[in-house]
Write a protein that holds these residues in place. Structure first.
Motif, PDB file in Angstrom:
ATOM      1  N   GLY A  35       0.768  -1.113  -0.171  1.00 48.37           N
ATOM      2  CA  GLY A  35       0.071  -0.071   0.150  1.00 48.37           C
ATOM      3  C   GLY A  35       0.924   1.297   0.124  1.00 48.37           C
ATOM      4  N   ARG A  36       0.327   2.471  -0.280  1.00 49.63           N
ATOM      5  CA  ARG A  36       0.685   3.642   0.047  1.00 49.63           C
ATOM      6  C   ARG A  36       0.302   4.739   1.024  1.00 49.63           C
ATOM      7  N   ALA A  37       0.964   5.446   1.553  1.00 46.87           N
ATOM      8  CA  ALA A  37       0.349   6.414   2.697  1.00 46.87           C
ATOM      9  C   ALA A  37       0.544   7.865   2.394  1.00 46.87           C
ATOM     10  N   PHE A  38      -0.367   8.635   2.716  1.00 47.10           N
ATOM     11  CA  PHE A  38      -0.354   9.893   2.740  1.00 47.10           C
ATOM     12  C   PHE A  38      -0.249  10.626   4.157  1.00 47.10           C
ATOM     13  N   SER A  39       0.475  11.564   4.474  1.00 50.23           N
ATOM     14  CA  SER A  39       0.368  12.297   5.639  1.00 50.23           C
ATOM     15  C   SER A  39      -0.006  13.866   5.341  1.00 50.23           C
ATOM     16  N   GLN A  40      -0.434  14.263   6.419  1.00 52.26           N
ATOM     17  CA  GLN A  40      -0.862  15.747   6.728  1.00 52.26           C
ATOM     18  C   GLN A  40      -2.343  15.848   5.849  1.00 52.26           C
ATOM     19  N   VAL A  41      -3.061  14.805   6.145  1.00 52.35           N
ATOM     20  CA  VAL A  41      -4.497  15.024   5.455  1.00 52.35           C
ATOM     21  C   VAL A  41      -5.274  15.543   6.857  1.00 52.35           C
ATOM     22  N   SER A  42      -6.151  16.432   6.325  1.00 51.07           N
ATOM     23  CA  SER A  42      -7.168  16.920   7.356  1.00 51.07           C
ATOM     24  C   SER A  42      -8.714  16.513   7.426  1.00 51.07           C
ATOM     25  N   GLY A  43      -9.396  16.569   8.302  1.00 49.96           N
ATOM     26  CA  GLY A  43     -10.780  16.761   8.208  1.00 49.96           C
ATOM     27  C   GLY A  43     -11.444  15.500   8.559  1.00 49.96           C
ATOM     28  N   SER A  44     -12.748  15.317   8.822  1.00 55.78           N
ATOM     29  CA  SER A  44     -13.251  14.322   9.256  1.00 55.78           C
ATOM     30  C   SER A  44     -13.718  13.246   8.147  1.00 55.78           C
ATOM     31  N   GLY A  45     -14.335  12.288   8.670  1.00 56.35           N
ATOM     32  CA  GLY A  45     -14.822  11.410   7.387  1.00 56.35           C
ATOM     33  C   GLY A  45     -14.016  10.369   6.783  1.00 56.35           C
TER      34      GLY A  45
END
Length: 407
Positions: free
Chosen positions: A293-303
């Motif tokens: 898999g691949r990850a992203f960081s610094q993602v914001s918000g709910s849901g």
């Protein structure tokens, strides 16, 4: 206009997913080819004991090296053939040329235990493709490379390897090194020369030749698709890494497009349809399935965090460069604040930790089974798996389980 293009893409993918079952590939004709990297083999010798080789038709050993003269070479002689600096290589007298230990010995033992299994040696990959443009630019360079494959991998180890896979990333467009327009024709010429060399060397069963190609429809024009098909047994479409390096969260290997996706052709259904539209028969094409898999960081918000701005580098723990499925399972993300989601259109799972701002796209048994079934229902040659060392056995079981239901 963007909305209209998306709707067209969705319709095309839906039509492909719902194609007539008359083209379904029989389970006994379906190729399951797992890439096995030399570094995974070296780091985890126990992998060979745990590997469910009965669920594979092929292992593609990745990668043979290419030296500064444009000729094939072993990637790591110490781990591969036990040719280490501090002691001489030992060869088993009962098996011509096979060393008594090392990766090649383990591959040989695997074939002895599973006579149906074929092993191909691959060249290239993202970090190993730089020499291709130069060596393929002349008739002499192509011929020398083809013959060196035989000299380094086939003649010394009779019966170990059953073919070759060329993974040039990427002709014309380049990768770590720039490509040239001439690469387009030279890839076809290189494959023709390797095919001729393999055919001339074989004195029994035909040796196989495959080529790994980009999934992006835009990259297809950088090759001669029908020429490739004429020279190889299968074209392995690398249907993953669709959004590597992107700054908006999205799936690594979606099966079909999702609403709102700005790249609505970046999915498996669209890629396989594009290769067929370019003149390649479905039965010549294999679908790529990632075991990472691949990850992203610094993602914001709910849901669920999907289609949100993020950093594709990920974090020290959750890497954007790739997270092996077995490592993802071991890390137990659900116990670390992640929620698990499933996207019905793309048919893939994903994880999101809104507190930490980390979003992860990956594949699990359900999505792997869906992709395998898609490939079989579309009449494709089979699937390719990158790579076996990243699995804990779960994903390969999902491939095999899907096929076993068809008997």
């Amino acid at each position: 206009m963007a909305r209209r293009r998306h709707l067209i893409s969705v319709m095309a993918a839906s039509m492909l997913l719902a194609a007539a079952s008359a083209v379904t590939t029989r389970a006994e004709d379906f190729t399951v080819a797992g890439y096995l990297s030399w570094w995974s083999a070296a780091d985890r010798p126990e992998l060979f004991d745990d590997l469910a080789a009965d669920k594979l038709t092929h292992i593609i050993y990745a990668f043979g090296a290419i030296d500064e003269d444009g000729e094939a070479a072993l990637a790591d002689p110490c781990s591969e053939i036990d040719a280490c600096e501090d002691e001489p290589q030992r060869v088993d007298a009962s098996t011509t040329g096979i060393p008594v230990s090392g990766t090649f010995q383990r591959l040989h033992a695997l074939k002895q235990a599973h006579p149906h299994l074929k092993i191909l040696v691959a060249f290239g990959g993202w970090t190993g493709s730089a020499p291709f443009s130069s060596l393929a630019s002349t008739a002499d360079g192509r011929a020398r490379f083809a013959q060196s494959i035989l000299d380094v991998f086939f003649r010394p180890y009779p019966g170990l390897f059953d073919g070759v896979d060329i993974d040039w990333e990427y002709p014309v467009a380049g990768g770590l090194e720039e490509g040239t327009p001439a690469d387009r024709e030279n890839l076809s010429l290189l494959l023709a020369d390797i095919r001729e060399a393999l055919d001339g060397f074989s004195d029994g069963d035909a040796l196989e030749l495959t080529v790994a190609v980009a999934a992006s429809p835009g990259m297809i024009a950088l090759t001669y698709p029908q020429d490739l098909a004429d020279h190889v047994d299968r074209i392995n479409v690398m249907t993953y890494d669709y959004h590597a390096g992107a700054t908006v969260t999205n799936f690594n290997a979606p099966l079909a497009p999702i609403p709102g996706d700005p790249k609505s052709d970046a999915n498996i259904a669209a890629s396989m349809a594009a290769w067929q539209a370019a003149g390649v028969a479905a039965s010549k094409l294999a679908v790529g399935i990632p075991f990472y898999g691949r990850a992203f960081s610094q993602v914001s918000g709910s849901g669920d965090g999907l289609l949100r701005p993020g950093d594709p580098a990920g974090t020290d723990i959750w890497s954007g460069d790739g997270i092996a499925y077995r490592d993802l399972v071991t890390a137990r993300p659900l116990q670390q604040g992640f929620q698990v989601f499933w996207n019905e259109q793309a048919e893939v799972p994903y994880l999101y930790n809104a507190v930490e701002g980390v979003w992860i796209s990956y594949d699990n048994a359900r999505s792997v089974a869906a992709k395998t079934e898609f490939a079989r229902r579309q009449g494709h040659a089979g699937v390719i798996l990158w790579e076996l060392g990243s699995d804990d056995g779960t994903l390969l079981d999902a491939v095999g389980g899907t096929l076993s239901k068809t008997h």
